[in-house]
Design a protein around this motif. Structure first.
Motif, short mmCIF file in Angstrom:
data_model
loop_
_atom_site.label_atom_id
_atom_site.label_comp_id
_atom_site.label_asym_id
_atom_site.label_seq_id
_atom_site.Cartn_x
_atom_site.Cartn_y
_atom_site.Cartn_z
N ILE A 41 0.87 -1.17 0.00
CA ILE A 41 0.00 0.00 0.00
C ILE A 41 0.91 1.23 0.00
N PHE A 42 0.92 1.94 -1.12
CA PHE A 42 1.71 3.15 -1.25
C PHE A 42 0.85 4.31 -0.77
N CYS A 43 1.40 5.11 0.15
CA CYS A 43 0.58 6.11 0.82
C CYS A 43 1.37 7.38 1.11
N THR A 44 0.70 8.33 1.77
CA THR A 44 1.33 9.59 2.17
C THR A 44 2.05 9.42 3.50
N ASP A 45 2.90 10.38 3.81
CA ASP A 45 3.57 10.42 5.11
C ASP A 45 2.54 10.45 6.24
N GLU A 46 1.53 11.30 6.08
CA GLU A 46 0.52 11.47 7.12
C GLU A 46 -0.26 10.18 7.36
N TYR A 47 -0.61 9.48 6.30
CA TYR A 47 -1.34 8.22 6.41
C TYR A 47 -0.52 7.19 7.18
N LEU A 48 0.76 7.06 6.83
CA LEU A 48 1.62 6.08 7.50
C LEU A 48 1.91 6.49 8.94
N TYR A 49 2.05 7.79 9.17
CA TYR A 49 2.24 8.29 10.53
C TYR A 49 1.06 7.88 11.41
N ASP A 63 9.33 5.33 6.76
CA ASP A 63 9.13 5.06 5.34
C ASP A 63 8.32 3.79 5.10
N ILE A 64 8.31 2.89 6.08
CA ILE A 64 7.64 1.59 5.87
C ILE A 64 7.15 1.01 7.19
N ILE A 65 6.00 0.36 7.11
CA ILE A 65 5.49 -0.45 8.22
C ILE A 65 4.99 -1.76 7.62
N THR A 66 5.40 -2.86 8.23
CA THR A 66 5.05 -4.20 7.74
C THR A 66 4.19 -4.91 8.77
N PHE A 67 3.08 -5.45 8.32
CA PHE A 67 2.21 -6.26 9.17
C PHE A 67 2.24 -7.69 8.66
N ASP A 68 2.66 -8.60 9.54
CA ASP A 68 2.76 -10.02 9.19
C ASP A 68 1.45 -10.72 9.57
N ASN A 69 0.76 -11.23 8.57
CA ASN A 69 -0.49 -11.96 8.79
C ASN A 69 -0.32 -13.46 8.55
N SER A 83 5.45 4.90 2.61
CA SER A 83 5.24 6.33 2.38
C SER A 83 6.07 6.77 1.18
N ILE A 84 5.40 7.12 0.10
CA ILE A 84 6.10 7.57 -1.10
C ILE A 84 6.81 8.89 -0.83
N GLU A 85 6.21 9.75 -0.03
CA GLU A 85 6.86 11.03 0.32
C GLU A 85 8.18 10.79 1.05
N ARG A 86 8.17 9.87 1.98
CA ARG A 86 9.39 9.56 2.75
C ARG A 86 10.44 8.90 1.86
N VAL A 87 10.01 8.02 0.97
CA VAL A 87 10.93 7.35 0.05
C VAL A 87 11.60 8.39 -0.87
N ARG A 88 10.81 9.35 -1.36
CA ARG A 88 11.38 10.43 -2.19
C ARG A 88 12.42 11.22 -1.41
N PRO A 97 18.25 7.59 -7.39
CA PRO A 97 16.94 7.57 -8.03
C PRO A 97 15.87 6.97 -7.12
N ILE A 98 14.69 7.52 -7.20
CA ILE A 98 13.58 7.03 -6.37
C ILE A 98 13.28 5.56 -6.68
N GLU A 99 13.47 5.15 -7.94
CA GLU A 99 13.19 3.76 -8.32
C GLU A 99 14.01 2.77 -7.49
N LEU A 100 15.27 3.10 -7.25
CA LEU A 100 16.12 2.22 -6.43
C LEU A 100 15.68 2.23 -4.98
N GLU A 101 15.29 3.39 -4.49
CA GLU A 101 14.84 3.48 -3.10
C GLU A 101 13.53 2.72 -2.91
N ILE A 102 12.65 2.76 -3.91
CA ILE A 102 11.41 1.97 -3.86
C ILE A 102 11.76 0.48 -3.77
#
Length: 140
Positions: A41-49, A63-69, A83-88, A97-102
């Motif tokens: 789920i790619f999202c905003t900084d605020e959403y992930l916060y 930049d990332i939160i992982t939920f193991d189900n 968070s795409i904003e944080r990754v940028r 490049p953002i592609e490598l960070e993704i």
């Protein structure tokens, strides 16, 4: 195997979705895992916060939160919020490049689902090496 990509509050779409799915499947298989269901789920900084605050009680941006189900050993089921904003921002900091960070962040979440951690210096080194190897695998 179901790997899906979603957006939440942000316009973002991976290029080469099929290639990304094959890549993630290969990373898992190389470690002896099978992906049953994996959602990015790619999202905003605020959403992930807000997720960090609500579910983990952490008052920080990330930049990332992982939920193991996962319920079966060796099988992956999980949700990975990025968070795409944080990754940028991270990509700008390292002048890459953002592609490598993704790719780094996507593999990071998957590695967590396979049991890798990054809580201490030694684990962080292992995780970083695994991320680097994963990125190389994508570029082959």
């Amino acid at each position: 195997m179901a790997i899906q990509f979603f957006e939440e509050g942000i316009k973002f779409s991976l290029k080469e979705k099929i290639k990304h799915k094959r890549w993630l499947k290969t990373i898992a298989e190389n470690e002896g895992f099978k992906i049953l269901e994996l959602n990015y789920i790619f999202c905003t900084d605020e959403y992930l916060y807000q997720i960090n605050l609500d579910y983990l009680n952490h008052n920080t941006f990330t930049d990332i939160i992982t939920f193991d189900n996962s319920e079966i050993k060796g099988h992956i089921e999980g949700d990975i919020f990025i968070s795409i904003e944080r990754v940028r921002e991270n990509a700008d900091k390292i002048k890459g490049p953002i592609e490598l960070e993704i790719l780094r962040v996507m593999s990071h979440g998957l590695l967590h689902l396979m049991g890798y951690n990054d809580k201490n210096k030694e684990d962080k080194k292992i995780m970083s090496d695994m991320e680097d190897n994963s990125i190389l695998l994508f570029q082959e």
